[in-house]
Scaffold this motif. Structure first.
Motif, PDB file in Angstrom:
ATOM      1  N   PHE A 151       0.902  -0.605   0.188  1.00 19.02           N
ATOM      2  CA  PHE A 151       0.042   0.456  -0.216  1.00 19.02           C
ATOM      3  C   PHE A 151       0.857   1.237  -0.151  1.00 19.02           C
ATOM      4  CE2 PHE A 151      -2.288  -2.926   2.370  1.00 19.02           C
ATOM      5  CZ  PHE A 151      -3.399  -3.322   1.027  1.00 19.02           C
ATOM      6  N   GLN A 152       0.288   2.411  -0.518  1.00 20.75           N
ATOM      7  CA  GLN A 152       1.113   3.654  -0.690  1.00 20.75           C
ATOM      8  C   GLN A 152       0.996   4.788   0.234  1.00 20.75           C
ATOM      9  OE1 GLN A 152       1.000   5.648  -4.549  1.00 20.75           O
ATOM     10  NE2 GLN A 152       2.443   3.290  -5.506  1.00 20.75           N
ATOM     11  N   ILE A 174       4.899   1.046   1.637  1.00 18.49           N
ATOM     12  CA  ILE A 174       6.001   1.443   0.762  1.00 18.49           C
ATOM     13  C   ILE A 174       5.013   3.111   0.252  1.00 18.49           C
ATOM     14  CG2 ILE A 174       7.099   1.548  -1.729  1.00 18.49           C
ATOM     15  CD1 ILE A 174       7.719  -1.268  -0.857  1.00 18.49           C
ATOM     16  N   ARG A 175       6.015   4.218   0.141  1.00 21.62           N
ATOM     17  CA  ARG A 175       5.678   5.439   0.240  1.00 21.62           C
ATOM     18  C   ARG A 175       5.668   5.990  -1.155  1.00 21.62           C
ATOM     19  NH1 ARG A 175       7.085   9.913   4.913  1.00 21.62           N
ATOM     20  NH2 ARG A 175       4.950  10.684   3.544  1.00 21.62           N
ATOM     21  N   GLY A 176       4.394   5.420  -2.499  1.00 21.18           N
ATOM     22  CA  GLY A 176       4.811   5.955  -3.751  1.00 21.18           C
ATOM     23  C   GLY A 176       5.878   5.245  -4.399  1.00 21.18           C
ATOM     24  N   SER A 177       6.234   5.374  -5.224  1.00 18.50           N
ATOM     25  CA  SER A 177       6.741   4.619  -7.163  1.00 18.50           C
ATOM     26  C   SER A 177       8.024   5.441  -6.692  1.00 18.50           C
ATOM     27  CB  SER A 177       6.212   5.066  -8.204  1.00 18.50           C
ATOM     28  OG  SER A 177       5.067   4.696  -7.929  1.00 18.50           O
ATOM     29  N   GLY A 178       9.046   6.480  -5.535  1.00 17.15           N
ATOM     30  CA  GLY A 178       9.783   7.073  -6.375  1.00 17.15           C
ATOM     31  C   GLY A 178      10.201   7.972  -7.124  1.00 17.15           C
ATOM     32  N   VAL A 179      11.414   8.693  -7.134  1.00 14.73           N
ATOM     33  CA  VAL A 179      11.363   9.530  -8.136  1.00 14.73           C
ATOM     34  C   VAL A 179      13.434   9.522  -8.297  1.00 14.73           C
ATOM     35  CG1 VAL A 179      11.355  11.508  -6.026  1.00 14.73           C
ATOM     36  CG2 VAL A 179      11.432  12.111  -8.980  1.00 14.73           C
ATOM     37  N   LEU A 351      12.791  16.378   2.232  1.00 15.61           N
ATOM     38  CA  LEU A 351      11.766  14.753   2.315  1.00 15.61           C
ATOM     39  C   LEU A 351      11.818  14.095   1.623  1.00 15.61           C
ATOM     40  CD1 LEU A 351       8.373  13.853   3.715  1.00 15.61           C
ATOM     41  CD2 LEU A 351       6.871  15.288   2.403  1.00 15.61           C
ATOM     42  N   ALA A 352      11.536  14.959   0.174  1.00 13.49           N
ATOM     43  CA  ALA A 352      11.774  14.018  -1.111  1.00 13.49           C
ATOM     44  C   ALA A 352      12.979  12.832  -1.197  1.00 13.49           C
ATOM     45  CB  ALA A 352      12.151  14.392  -2.585  1.00 13.49           C
ATOM     46  N   GLU A 353      14.275  13.345  -0.313  1.00 17.99           N
ATOM     47  CA  GLU A 353      15.523  12.807  -0.191  1.00 17.99           C
ATOM     48  C   GLU A 353      15.591  11.952   1.277  1.00 17.99           C
ATOM     49  OE1 GLU A 353      17.874  15.852   0.865  1.00 17.99           O
ATOM     50  OE2 GLU A 353      18.551  16.687  -1.596  1.00 17.99           O
ATOM     51  N   SER A 354      14.887  12.629   1.790  1.00 14.36           N
ATOM     52  CA  SER A 354      14.715  11.348   3.002  1.00 14.36           C
ATOM     53  C   SER A 354      13.203  10.014   2.529  1.00 14.36           C
ATOM     54  CB  SER A 354      13.807  12.035   4.299  1.00 14.36           C
ATOM     55  OG  SER A 354      12.492  12.728   4.415  1.00 14.36           O
ATOM     56  N   GLU A 355      12.356  10.264   1.788  1.00 17.83           N
ATOM     57  CA  GLU A 355      11.528   9.295   1.672  1.00 17.83           C
ATOM     58  C   GLU A 355      10.694   8.847   0.152  1.00 17.83           C
ATOM     59  OE1 GLU A 355      10.234   8.061   4.347  1.00 17.83           O
ATOM     60  OE2 GLU A 355      10.353   9.283   6.286  1.00 17.83           O
ATOM     61  N   PHE A 356      11.373   9.152  -0.477  1.00 14.32           N
ATOM     62  CA  PHE A 356      11.032   8.921  -1.498  1.00 14.32           C
ATOM     63  C   PHE A 356      12.154   9.251  -2.505  1.00 14.32           C
ATOM     64  CE2 PHE A 356       7.715  12.889  -0.544  1.00 14.32           C
ATOM     65  CZ  PHE A 356       6.828  11.369   0.539  1.00 14.32           C
ATOM     66  N   SER A 357      13.202   9.049  -2.418  1.00 18.37           N
ATOM     67  CA  SER A 357      14.194   8.314  -3.603  1.00 18.37           C
ATOM     68  C   SER A 357      14.518   6.781  -4.156  1.00 18.37           C
ATOM     69  CB  SER A 357      15.426   8.181  -2.604  1.00 18.37           C
ATOM     70  OG  SER A 357      16.582   7.634  -3.673  1.00 18.37           O
ATOM     71  N   VAL A 358      13.987   6.651  -5.508  1.00 22.10           N
ATOM     72  CA  VAL A 358      14.040   5.965  -6.651  1.00 22.10           C
ATOM     73  C   VAL A 358      14.574   4.226  -5.654  1.00 22.10           C
ATOM     74  CG1 VAL A 358      15.105   5.679  -8.134  1.00 22.10           C
ATOM     75  CG2 VAL A 358      13.071   4.691  -8.206  1.00 22.10           C
ATOM     76  N   ASP A 359      16.057   4.664  -4.798  1.00 20.24           N
ATOM     77  CA  ASP A 359      17.060   3.576  -4.527  1.00 20.24           C
ATOM     78  C   ASP A 359      15.907   2.830  -3.424  1.00 20.24           C
ATOM     79  OD1 ASP A 359      18.052   4.409  -6.859  1.00 20.24           O
ATOM     80  OD2 ASP A 359      20.026   5.332  -5.779  1.00 20.24           O
ATOM     81  N   THR A 360      15.556   4.161  -2.244  1.00 23.45           N
ATOM     82  CA  THR A 360      14.935   3.568  -1.300  1.00 23.45           C
ATOM     83  C   THR A 360      13.995   2.810  -1.809  1.00 23.45           C
ATOM     84  OG1 THR A 360      15.801   5.569  -0.040  1.00 23.45           O
ATOM     85  CG2 THR A 360      13.916   4.115   1.097  1.00 23.45           C
ATOM     86  N   GLN A 364      13.023  -1.380  -1.098  1.00 22.26           N
ATOM     87  CA  GLN A 364      11.825  -2.108  -0.081  1.00 22.26           C
ATOM     88  C   GLN A 364      11.443  -2.586  -0.632  1.00 22.26           C
ATOM     89  OE1 GLN A 364       9.919   2.123   0.791  1.00 22.26           O
ATOM     90  NE2 GLN A 364      10.945   2.032   2.097  1.00 22.26           N
ATOM     91  N   HIS A 365      11.475  -3.080  -1.933  1.00 22.17           N
ATOM     92  CA  HIS A 365      10.673  -4.180  -2.696  1.00 22.17           C
ATOM     93  C   HIS A 365      11.459  -4.983  -2.719  1.00 22.17           C
ATOM     94  CE1 HIS A 365       7.771  -0.129  -4.324  1.00 22.17           C
ATOM     95  NE2 HIS A 365       6.695  -1.594  -4.540  1.00 22.17           N
ATOM     96  N   LEU A 366      12.622  -4.730  -3.201  1.00 22.26           N
ATOM     97  CA  LEU A 366      13.016  -6.339  -3.405  1.00 22.26           C
ATOM     98  C   LEU A 366      13.731  -7.180  -1.999  1.00 22.26           C
ATOM     99  CD1 LEU A 366      16.657  -5.005  -5.890  1.00 22.26           C
ATOM    100  CD2 LEU A 366      13.978  -6.355  -6.431  1.00 22.26           C
ATOM    101  N   GLU A 367      13.028  -5.727  -1.080  1.00 22.31           N
ATOM    102  CA  GLU A 367      13.521  -6.950   0.055  1.00 22.31           C
ATOM    103  C   GLU A 367      12.306  -7.768   0.324  1.00 22.31           C
ATOM    104  OE1 GLU A 367      13.514  -3.435   2.974  1.00 22.31           O
ATOM    105  OE2 GLU A 367      15.892  -3.443   2.662  1.00 22.31           O
ATOM    106  N   ILE A 368      10.883  -7.003   0.040  1.00 22.74           N
ATOM    107  CA  ILE A 368       9.863  -8.449  -0.074  1.00 22.74           C
ATOM    108  C   ILE A 368       9.997  -9.455  -0.784  1.00 22.74           C
ATOM    109  CG2 ILE A 368       7.587  -8.582  -0.590  1.00 22.74           C
ATOM    110  CD1 ILE A 368       7.525  -5.410   0.251  1.00 22.74           C
TER     111      ILE A 368
END
Length: 375
Positions: A151-152, A174-179, A351-360, A364-368
Motif C-alpha cells: 500500500f502507498q 511503501i510510500r509511492g513509486s519513488g523519483v 522530504l523527497a531525499e529522506s522518503e521518496f528516493s527511487v533507490d529507497t 524496499q520492493h526487493l526486500e519483499i
C-alpha cells in the motif's frame, strides 16, 4: 534463474511508475517479464531488456466477455511462464491476476495497491453492490499463502484490512513509486509572474475543474498568477475532460493548457507551486513526489494519498475537497507569501531525499521479493 513477471494495465504506467523496480530486479539477477496491453510504449519496454507479453486489458471496461478473455489470457501465460514471483500493479491486474495466480503454479505474489479508485466511495445501491463484489474479489485474489500486499498510504491499507479481511501480516507500506532525485536539480524560482501548475490526467476526480474555477476566482480578485494545466484527457475514465471543455478554457484564457508533457523536471523548475486538488482514490500521487524533488511548494487536498505526500504547513498546504474558493485562497496565500513558499519548497526537497528516493523504494520492493521467495 528466478523469473519475475510484472502485470500492469498500461505500458506507459509501467515505464513511469515501476521501471526502476524492474531494473533493480534485473540487477539482482532476476529474469524480468512484463505483461501489459498492446500499445505504443511496448517497444520501449523491450528496449530496456525485458521480455514483453501483450494481453488486452481495459482499465474501465465492464464487458463480461472481454474481462473473461483477459483473465484466461493471464491464466494461460502464468501456466506457460511458471514464474517464481508475479508482481501485480493496479486494480484489474491485482483482482484478475491474483485469482489466476491461485489457479496456476505461481510461487509468490506481490499485489501493489496504487490507489483504490472510486469503487469504495459507494453511494447508490448499484455502487454498494459493486463494492461488495470487488471486496470479495480482493479477498480471493489476495488469499494465497505467499502473498505480500503493498500500500502507498495507511488509509488504503486499513480499509482493505477491514472490508476484504486482509491479514495485517500481508500488508506492507511503501510510500509511492519513488523519483530519481538526480533528474530534479533544485533551481531558484524563475523571475516574472508567479506560476501555479496542475499536472495530471485531465479528470474531474483529479480536481482539474476545481483548479480552473479557482483560476477564475483569482482573476476576479486581480491576483497576479499564471495558472497552467498540463496533461491530456483519459477516454477510459467517465470523469475525463472533453475536448470542447479544453477549447472553451483556451478561448477564455483563464488557464494555459499545455497538453501532455514528459519534461516534468523542466516544467516544475519554471513554476513556483504545484497544485493537485484531487478527490480520486489516490495511492500516493507521483506528481506531488516530483514537486517535492523539484523543491516546489504543494497545494493539495486533505484526502488519502494526497495528504500522505506532504508535511502540512511545512512542505505545502491542504485544502478541503471540491471547494474552489478555498483552493483559490491557498494559491493566493502562496503567491503573496514568497518567503513561506520558498521555505516549503526547500523542506519538500528534504522530504523527497529522506522518503521518496527511487533507490529507497526499489530496495524496499526487493526486500519483499527476497522474503517471499525464501519462505
Amino acid at each position: 534463474m528466478t523469473r519475475v513477471v510484472f502485470v500492469v494495465n498500461s505500458s506507459r504506467f509501467f515505464l513511469s511508475h515501476r521501471l526502476p523496480v524492474a531494473q533493480a530486479a534485473t540487477g539482482e539477477g532476476y529474469e524480468v517479464h512484463v505483461i501489459t496491453p498492446p500499445g505504443a510504449e511496448v517497444d520501449e519496454v523491450r528496449r530496456h531488456g525485458f521480455v514483453h507479453h501483450a494481453v488486452p486489458m481495459s482499465r474501465s471496461g465492464q464487458n463480461p466477455l472481454a474481462e473473461m478473455v483477459t483473465f484466461i489470457r493471464l491464466w494461460v501465460l502464468f501456466w506457460r511462464l511458471r514464474p517464481d514471483l508475479v508482481h501485480l500493479v493496479t486494480i484489474k491486474p491485482v483482482l484478475y491476476g491474483g485469482i489466476a495466480c491461485r489457479l496456476s503454479p505461481v510461487r509468490s505474489v506481490v499485489a501493489a495497491i496504487s490507489g483504490l479508485g472510486s469503487v469504495f466511495r459507494a453511494r447508490s445501491f448499484a455502487e454498494r453492490l459493486r463494492r461488495f463484489v470487488v471486496s470479495r474479489l480482493y479477498r480471493v485474489s489476495m488469499g494465497g499463502a505467499r502473498v505480500a500486499v503493498i500500500f502507498q498510504n495507511e488509509s488504503d491499507r486499513d480499509l482493505l484490512v477491514r472490508v476484504a479481511g486482509l491479514p495485517s501480516r500481508k500488508a506492507n507500506l511503501i510510500r509511492g513509486s519513488g523519483v530519481n532525485l538526480s533528474d530534479y536539480t533544485v533551481r531558484p524560482e524563475p523571475e516574472g509572474p508567479v506560476r501555479a501548475v496542475f499536472a495530471s490526467r485531465l479528470l474531474g476526480e483529479k480536481g482539474v475543474r476545481d483548479f480552473v474555477d479557482a483560476a477564475r476566482l483569482l482573476r476576479e480578485r486581480r491576483v497576479s498568477v499564471e495558472c497552467l494545466v498540463v496533461g491530456e484527457p483519459d477516454s477510459g475514465n467517465p470523469t475525463t475532460v472533453r475536448q470542447h471543455e479544453l477549447e472553451a478554457w483556451r478561448a477564455e484564457g483563464v488557464v494555459q493548457c499545455l497538453g501532455f508533457r514528459k519534461d516534468i523536471a523542466e516544467l516544475f523548475a519554471g513554476c513556483h507551486m504545484v497544485v493537485l486538488p484531487s478527490y480520486y482514490g489516490e495511492g500516493l500521487p507521483k506528481v506531488l513526489v516530483e514537486a517535492a524533488a523539484a523543491g516546489r511548494a504543494v497545494i493539495t487536498t486533505d484526502h488519502p494519498g494526497c495528504r500522505d505526500a506532504i508535511i502540512p504547513g511545512r512542505t505545502g498546504l491542504l485544502v478541503p475537497l471540491r471547494q474552489p474558493d478555498k483552493l483559490a485562497d491557498a494559491i493566493q496565500h502562496l503567491v503573496e507569501c514568497s518567503e513561506e513558499r520558498r521555505a516549503m519548497g526547500a523542506e519538500g526537497r528534504k522530504l523527497a531525499e529522506s522518503e521518496f528516493s527511487v533507490d529507497t523504494i526499489a530496495r524496499q520492493h526487493l526486500e519483499i521479493y527476497r522474503r517471499l521467495l525464501s519462505a
